[in-house]
Design an enzyme around this catalytic site. Structure first.
Site, PDB file in Angstrom:
ATOM      1  N   HIS A   1      -7.644  -4.851 -25.089  1.00 50.65           N
ATOM      2  CA  HIS A   1      -7.088  -5.240 -26.382  1.00 50.65           C
ATOM      3  C   HIS A   1      -8.074  -6.139 -27.092  1.00 50.65           C
ATOM      4  O   HIS A   1      -8.736  -6.954 -26.456  1.00 50.65           O
ATOM      5  CB  HIS A   1      -5.760  -5.989 -26.178  1.00 50.65           C
TER       6      HIS A   1
ATOM      7  N   ASP B   1       0.851   0.027 -25.012  1.00 52.48           N
ATOM      8  CA  ASP B   1       0.844   1.486 -25.122  1.00 52.48           C
ATOM      9  C   ASP B   1       0.818   2.188 -23.775  1.00 52.48           C
ATOM     10  O   ASP B   1       1.203   3.336 -23.659  1.00 52.48           O
ATOM     11  CB  ASP B   1      -0.371   1.948 -25.944  1.00 52.48           C
TER      12      ASP B   1
END
Ligand SMILES: CC(C)(COP(=O)(O)OP(=O)(O)OC[C@H]1O[C@@H](n2cnc3c(N)ncnc32)[C@H](O)[C@@H]1OP(=O)(O)O)[C@@H](O)C(=O)NCCC(=O)NCCS
Length: 428
Positions: free
Chosen positions: A305, A362
């Site tokens: 991320h 996700d």
């Protein structure tokens, strides 16, 4: 701290103001930099650039903190729901029961798209990606509401409710259309996430039994996606809004930005990756070897991320929910076994550990959606439904900021300097 920062360019010193946020982050105010020094900053990917001040969402990527309007995401996930959280994001406060009920009524009132819009669905090929349909339909919807640019508060409230509610209706209708199934209209007695399941999976004339655990998991997923500070799609929404484009046009641009596999498209990419690994008869270990070889061009989707360099707090919450849903639905899925194996190996592997690469939201949301029966190409659409309140809150912040200016970054030009036009016959 000293509220000035010094900058030295070619021996000349300049003093810049600093701004400190409510959580102590320090920003160097460079709004007058070019005027004072002739220089600009260069920050490809904007990793060090604040594009605005905002009162909506706070993230501390190092500590794994995510808060909406000051409320910790874990507490909201436990105690709140998507609709209440949407109100919190857009209006800044948790609603009283009267306000929540009024907000929910508005969502119900505006849940139907204009009947004429149904014809637009006919224009898309059956192979159309639902994100293409979603962004086109949101933009098309703006043509039905000429009051979108009126600066009256109640107008904004209506349009915001309409957008949150209708994006869900459009998403479900586009799924039914792609499948060649009859469109199912929303029911007023159902809650937000239940209604979505109803529109997706009911058949005309039949009453579908909606599994409350599935509806709750979906609601939680929407809530966890509801805002995430100045990410690619939210910055896009703000940028479009800065030109004073209307709410629907700005949100439609947000959908396009979200579509990419490095952003919202990652949940679909995770499932595609798991399917590919499964088809190759691998348990995940060979794939991870390939990922570590930079020449392979492969990435472990659902890991890493830009902001969270420790852990993604949403991933912890959704992982728990994922385990619950799978146990409840008694799903046995080889792709899930691969996902667990990938997670186990990667979390212990020096390549991923040294680069602070952890599972993001996700990684698990795709697995939950697959278990619920949401088709893979709808995954990013689900993200868009969840993110709508965040985009609306950011749009509102731009519109209400009297100091807001049109977003217009600069560049450092590296192309050819002035040259003379050569006639076509003289070109090599
Ligand atoms: C999210 C993401 C785009 C963040 O990118 P970023 O902050 O620009 O990070 P970088 O691309 O600079 O990566 C830093 C290092 O980790 C590696 N890396 C990052 N994510 C990786 C992944 N998912 N798999 C393998 N390696 C990865 C990079 O190759 C780079 O290695 P290097 O230092 O040897 O060159 C990136 O982690 C990614 O592509 N993840 C997969 C897609 C995804 O899940 N996106 C959803 C985000 S919610």
């Amino acid at each position: 701290m000293n509220n000035k920062a010094g900058l030295n360019i070619d021996g000349q010193t300049f003093e810049l103001d600093t701004i400190v946020g409510s959580e102590g982050e320090v920003g160097i105010d460079i709004t007058k930099l070019r005027a004072q020094t002739g220089a600009i900053t260069l920050d490809s990917g904007y990793g060090n650039t604040g594009s605005c001040t905002s009162r909506i969402t706070f993230i501390d990527g190092e500590k794994g903190i995510l808060r909406y309007r000051g409320y910790d995401i874990a507490e909201l996930a436990k105690k709140s729901g998507f609709v209440e959280t949407a109100h919190l994001l857009i209006y800044g406060e948790l609603p009283t029961s009267e306000k929540l009920s009024a907000f929910s009524k508005q969502l119900t009132r505006y849940q139907l798209i204009h009947e004429e819009m149904l014809h637009h669905f006919e224009g898309f090929p059956s192979t159309a990606h639902p994100m293409a349909i979603l962004s086109a339909m949101i933009n098309a919807a703006s043509s039905y509401y000429p009051t979108l640019l009126e600066k009256r508060e109640e107008r904004f409230d209506n349009h915001a409710a309409r957008l949150i509610s209708q994006v869900r209706t459009i998403a479900a209708f586009s799924y039914r259309k792609a499948k060649g199934l009859p469109i199912i209209y929303p029911k007023s007695n159902l809650k937000f996430s239940e209604n979505f399941l109803h529109m997706m999976f009911s058949m005309p004339g039949e009453d579908m039994d909606i599994n409350p655990d599935v509806a709750r998991a979906l609601d939680l997923m929407f809530l966890l996606h509801a805002d995430h500070e100045q990410n690619c799609s939210t910055s896009t929404v703000r940028m479009v809004a800065s030109s004073k484009a209307n709410l629907f046009a700005s949100a439609s641009a947000g959908v396009c930005a979200l579509w990419g596999p490095l952003h919202g498209g990652a949940n679909q990419a995770v499932l595609e990756m798991l399917e590919q690994i499964h088809a190759e008869g691998d348990d995940g270990s060979k794939f991870l070897q390939a990922v570590k070889d930079k020449t392979s061009g492969r990435r472990l989707m659902g890991f890493g991320h830009r902001v969270y360099k420790n852990f993604d707090p949403r991933a912890l919450i959704i992982k728990e929910q994922c385990d619950k849903v799978l146990a409840q639905l008694q799903v046995s899925d080889p792709l899930l076994d691969i996902a667990k194996k990938l997670e186990e190996i990667a979390l212990a592997d020096e390549y991923f550990v040294s680069r602070n690469l952890y599972p993001n939201v996700d990684f698990y949301s795709g697995i939950i959606m697959r278990a619920i029966g949401i088709p893979m190409d709808m995954f990013t659409v689900m993200f868009a439904i969840g993110r709508m309140p965040g985009w609306i809150a950011n749009f509102k912040e731009v519109m209400e900021d009297p100091s807001s200016r049109i977003s217009r970054p600069r560049q450092i030009y590296t192309g050819p300097t002035l040259r003379e036009y050569s006639p076509i016959g003289e070109r090599s």
